[in-house]
Design a protein around this motif. Structure first.
Motif, PDB file in Angstrom:
ATOM      1  N   ALA A  81      41.055  -2.024  -1.936  1.00 16.83           N
ATOM      2  CA  ALA A  81      40.026  -2.821  -2.609  1.00 16.83           C
ATOM      3  C   ALA A  81      39.328  -1.956  -3.659  1.00 16.83           C
ATOM      4  CB  ALA A  81      39.011  -3.338  -1.603  1.00 16.83           C
ATOM      5  N   LEU A  82      38.936  -2.556  -4.759  1.00 17.20           N
ATOM      6  CA  LEU A  82      38.261  -1.845  -5.851  1.00 17.20           C
ATOM      7  C   LEU A  82      36.899  -2.459  -6.130  1.00 17.20           C
ATOM      8  CD1 LEU A  82      41.109  -1.447  -8.525  1.00 17.20           C
ATOM      9  CD2 LEU A  82      40.497   0.129  -6.685  1.00 17.20           C
ATOM     10  N   HIS A  83      35.943  -1.596  -6.446  1.00 15.43           N
ATOM     11  CA  HIS A  83      34.660  -2.067  -6.960  1.00 15.43           C
ATOM     12  C   HIS A  83      34.229  -1.143  -8.087  1.00 15.43           C
ATOM     13  CE1 HIS A  83      30.716  -3.974  -7.138  1.00 15.43           C
ATOM     14  NE2 HIS A  83      30.249  -2.750  -7.358  1.00 15.43           N
ATOM     15  N   PHE A  84      33.958  -1.736  -9.245  1.00 13.06           N
ATOM     16  CA  PHE A  84      33.484  -0.977 -10.396  1.00 13.06           C
ATOM     17  C   PHE A  84      31.998  -1.257 -10.596  1.00 13.06           C
ATOM     18  CE2 PHE A  84      38.021  -1.486 -12.224  1.00 13.06           C
ATOM     19  CZ  PHE A  84      38.477  -0.455 -11.413  1.00 13.06           C
ATOM     20  N   PHE A  85      31.187  -0.214 -10.491  1.00  9.58           N
ATOM     21  CA  PHE A  85      29.742  -0.351 -10.608  1.00  9.58           C
ATOM     22  C   PHE A  85      29.317  -0.791 -12.011  1.00  9.58           C
ATOM     23  CE2 PHE A  85      29.551   2.633  -6.947  1.00  9.58           C
ATOM     24  CZ  PHE A  85      28.611   1.972  -6.176  1.00  9.58           C
ATOM     25  N   GLN A  86      28.204  -1.507 -12.045  1.00  9.93           N
ATOM     26  CA  GLN A  86      27.536  -1.757 -13.307  1.00  9.93           C
ATOM     27  C   GLN A  86      26.919  -0.444 -13.797  1.00  9.93           C
ATOM     28  OE1 GLN A  86      27.456  -4.705 -15.094  1.00  9.93           O
ATOM     29  NE2 GLN A  86      28.979  -5.282 -13.549  1.00  9.93           N
ATOM     30  N   PRO A  87      26.934  -0.169 -15.084  1.00  8.55           N
ATOM     31  CA  PRO A  87      26.341   1.076 -15.589  1.00  8.55           C
ATOM     32  C   PRO A  87      24.865   1.161 -15.208  1.00  8.55           C
ATOM     33  CG  PRO A  87      27.636  -0.005 -17.293  1.00  8.55           C
ATOM     34  CD  PRO A  87      27.516  -0.981 -16.166  1.00  8.55           C
ATOM     35  N   MET A  88      24.395   2.391 -15.003  1.00 10.57           N
ATOM     36  CA  MET A  88      23.021   2.612 -14.568  1.00 10.57           C
ATOM     37  C   MET A  88      22.415   3.799 -15.295  1.00 10.57           C
ATOM     38  SD  MET A  88      21.713   3.538 -10.700  1.00 10.57           S
ATOM     39  CE  MET A  88      21.781   1.813 -10.148  1.00 10.57           C
ATOM     40  N   GLN A  89      21.148   3.660 -15.650  1.00 11.29           N
ATOM     41  CA  GLN A  89      20.372   4.796 -16.152  1.00 11.29           C
ATOM     42  C   GLN A  89      19.549   5.310 -14.978  1.00 11.29           C
ATOM     43  OE1 GLN A  89      20.608   6.230 -19.220  1.00 11.29           O
ATOM     44  NE2 GLN A  89      22.283   4.765 -19.570  1.00 11.29           N
ATOM     45  N   ALA A  90      20.026   6.352 -14.356  1.00 14.36           N
ATOM     46  CA  ALA A  90      19.413   6.832 -13.114  1.00 14.36           C
ATOM     47  C   ALA A  90      18.016   7.385 -13.361  1.00 14.36           C
ATOM     48  CB  ALA A  90      20.284   7.904 -12.479  1.00 14.36           C
ATOM     49  N   SER A  91      17.127   7.167 -12.391  1.00 20.84           N
ATOM     50  CA  SER A  91      15.729   7.584 -12.542  1.00 20.84           C
ATOM     51  C   SER A  91      15.287   8.597 -11.497  1.00 20.84           C
ATOM     52  CB  SER A  91      14.811   6.356 -12.466  1.00 20.84           C
ATOM     53  OG  SER A  91      14.983   5.677 -11.229  1.00 20.84           O
ATOM     54  N   GLY A  92      16.261   9.146 -10.741  1.00 24.70           N
ATOM     55  CA  GLY A  92      15.924  10.175  -9.760  1.00 24.70           C
ATOM     56  C   GLY A  92      15.894  11.551 -10.395  1.00 24.70           C
ATOM     57  N   CYS A  93      15.910  12.586  -9.578  1.00 23.95           N
ATOM     58  CA  CYS A  93      15.863  13.960 -10.078  1.00 23.95           C
ATOM     59  C   CYS A  93      17.227  14.390 -10.615  1.00 23.95           C
ATOM     60  CB  CYS A  93      15.432  14.913  -8.968  1.00 23.95           C
ATOM     61  SG  CYS A  93      13.810  14.556  -8.254  1.00 23.95           S
ATOM     62  N   THR A  94      17.207  15.221 -11.637  1.00 21.75           N
ATOM     63  CA  THR A  94      18.400  15.817 -12.254  1.00 21.75           C
ATOM     64  C   THR A  94      19.492  14.796 -12.540  1.00 21.75           C
ATOM     65  OG1 THR A  94      19.297  16.442 -10.071  1.00 21.75           O
ATOM     66  CG2 THR A  94      17.964  18.086 -11.223  1.00 21.75           C
ATOM     67  N   GLY A  95      19.087  13.623 -13.011  1.00 24.16           N
ATOM     68  CA  GLY A  95      20.053  12.611 -13.402  1.00 24.16           C
ATOM     69  C   GLY A  95      20.688  11.833 -12.275  1.00 24.16           C
ATOM     70  N   HIS A  96      20.155  11.952 -11.053  1.00 21.65           N
ATOM     71  CA  HIS A  96      20.702  11.237  -9.911  1.00 21.65           C
ATOM     72  C   HIS A  96      19.992   9.888  -9.724  1.00 21.65           C
ATOM     73  CE1 HIS A  96      22.125  15.295  -8.943  1.00 21.65           C
ATOM     74  NE2 HIS A  96      23.009  14.717  -8.159  1.00 21.65           N
ATOM     75  N   PRO A  97      20.634   8.963  -9.021  1.00 17.31           N
ATOM     76  CA  PRO A  97      19.945   7.710  -8.694  1.00 17.31           C
ATOM     77  C   PRO A  97      18.737   7.956  -7.792  1.00 17.31           C
ATOM     78  CG  PRO A  97      22.315   7.479  -8.410  1.00 17.31           C
ATOM     79  CD  PRO A  97      22.057   8.934  -8.607  1.00 17.31           C
ATOM     80  N   SER A  98      17.693   7.221  -8.026  1.00 15.39           N
ATOM     81  CA  SER A  98      16.489   7.301  -7.198  1.00 15.39           C
ATOM     82  C   SER A  98      16.643   6.391  -5.986  1.00 15.39           C
ATOM     83  CB  SER A  98      15.270   6.870  -8.001  1.00 15.39           C
ATOM     84  OG  SER A  98      15.378   5.491  -8.354  1.00 15.39           O
ATOM     85  N   VAL A  99      15.668   6.434  -5.092  1.00 20.93           N
ATOM     86  CA  VAL A  99      15.651   5.525  -3.950  1.00 20.93           C
ATOM     87  C   VAL A  99      15.728   4.081  -4.431  1.00 20.93           C
ATOM     88  CG1 VAL A  99      14.158   4.628  -2.112  1.00 20.93           C
ATOM     89  CG2 VAL A  99      14.481   7.096  -2.355  1.00 20.93           C
TER      90      VAL A  99
END
Length: 369
Positions: free
Chosen positions: A331-349
């Motif tokens: 099975a495949l899932h392609f994420f929607q693009p995201m502008q991450a807002s966590g630290c060092t370019g990572h996704p936040s909570v």
């Protein structure tokens, strides 16, 4: 004489009552050794009979009565620290720092008397080092296990680990890398909780399929079978411990990374990536022949690189499906693009909540098959 006899009898009765009351009080106080716990995730019991929580979100549960219980936890290295986090009666509480040479237990409190259920999770990942549980104390402590439920294993990198996601207590760029880790709030555990599934995280910050964030290895295929994802570790993980119905693999972000800009970094090699990925899926299938394999893209790899990643993952699916025609298709899932807002370019909570909401229908369908 009769008065003295009556007084003596009354005194003896009072003494017996006091002893009985003391006995009842002592009986209500209990201690649960770490060896009695039923953990989820990669763990081990060490020579000191402590339970070592190794991987991100490795967790265990117990019940107690009254308003408080105590968890005795420590870290093995005097030069580092770790974090646990916990929920009480299904409500998330907070992260707790486990400092070097810590001796005082973690106090778990409930707002009212009664029977309460606690789940304790490791917030940090394997490469941060284990967190060791010695015992649990409180009133009428008992282990608790989840009802039988499908298990999802989430394989990935720092995103899957919930790394750098939570600066609510320690601001970004002010302390150690793992001071903002929050595995409980990562997308995988969120998806599993929402769907009533169990979960384990097999994830390492900076890791890739054929190269890592700033090095050529060791990559995930090289360390996946090691209990702590460390190349030089002799202990191997016992894959018979739990059997997932779905294995989710979200790798590729670090293969596309340009590193720190100081170390020489060659252009992305799609052929090597695809070939290594195919071999890794085969490695996973050798451990879990009946599991549904799901390949995820990365919300952090966008534009031309994002298209290349999606095409590469599609090529992996096509090859695996051809090699295993009687198995469930990948099975495949392609994420929607995201502008991450966590630290060092990572996704936040908060970003992880968005990712989890996106993934829930995908995993709900896989679990229903």
């Amino acid at each position: 004489m009769k008065l003295r006899h009556t007084s003596l009898l009354a005194a003896l009765c009072l003494l017996c009552f006091s002893c009985s009351s003391l006995k009842d009080t002592v009986a209500e106080k209990s201690e649960l050794p770490a060896t009695a716990l039923k953990p989820y995730g990669r763990t081990m019991v060490n020579d000191a009979q402590q339970l070592e929580l190794i991987t991100s979100a490795a967790h265990f549960g117990y019940t107690f009565e009254g308003t408080e219980s105590q968890v005795f936890a420590s870290v093995p290295d005097a030069g580092t620290h770790g974090y646990l986090q916990y929920e009480v009666d299904g409500e998330y509480q907070k992260r707790v720092k486990i400092a070097p040479n810590a001796t005082a237990p973690i106090l778990i409190t409930a707002p009212a008397a009664g029977k309460h259920t606690v789940w304790v999770y490791k917030a940090t990942e394997a490469h941060t080092g284990p967190i060791m549980i010695e015992k649990i104390t409180g009133e009428n402590i008992a282990i608790v296990q989840k009802p039988n439920a499908p298990l999802i294993e989430f394989i990935g990198n720092s995103i899957t680990s919930g790394a750098a996601a939570d600066p609510s207590e320690v601001p970004c760029n002010t302390a150690a890398y793992h001071d903002q880790h929050n595995a409980y709030m990562a997308y995988g555990p969120r998806v599993a909780r929402a769907l009533g599934a169990d979960f384990v995280l097999s994830s390492v910050s900076g890791i890739g399929i054929y190269r890592n964030w700033n090095s050529d290895g060791p990559t995930m295929p090289q360390v996946y079978e090691k209990i702590d994802f460390q190349e030089n570790t002799s202990d191997r993980w016992n894959f018979d411990t739990a059997t997932p119905e779905v294995v989710s693999i979200a790798l590729g972000t670090n293969d596309f990374s340009m590193g720190d800009g100081k170390r020489e970094r060659l252009p992305f090699d799609s052929t090597q990536f695809v070939n290594n990925y195919i071999q890794f899926v085969q490695q996973v299938k050798a451990q879990y022949p009946q599991a549904q394999i799901a390949l995820l893209s990365s919300p952090m790899v966008n534009g031309r690189n994002g298209t290349t990643l999606e095409n590469s993952i599609s090529a992996v699916k096509a090859k695996i499906d051809a090699l295993y025609p009687s198995d469930k298709p990948v099975a495949l899932h392609f994420f929607q693009p995201m502008q991450a807002s966590g630290c060092t370019g990572h996704p936040s909570v908060e970003d992880h909540a968005v990712m989890a909401n996106e993934l829930k229908p995908f995993f709900r369908k896989l679990l229903a098959q």
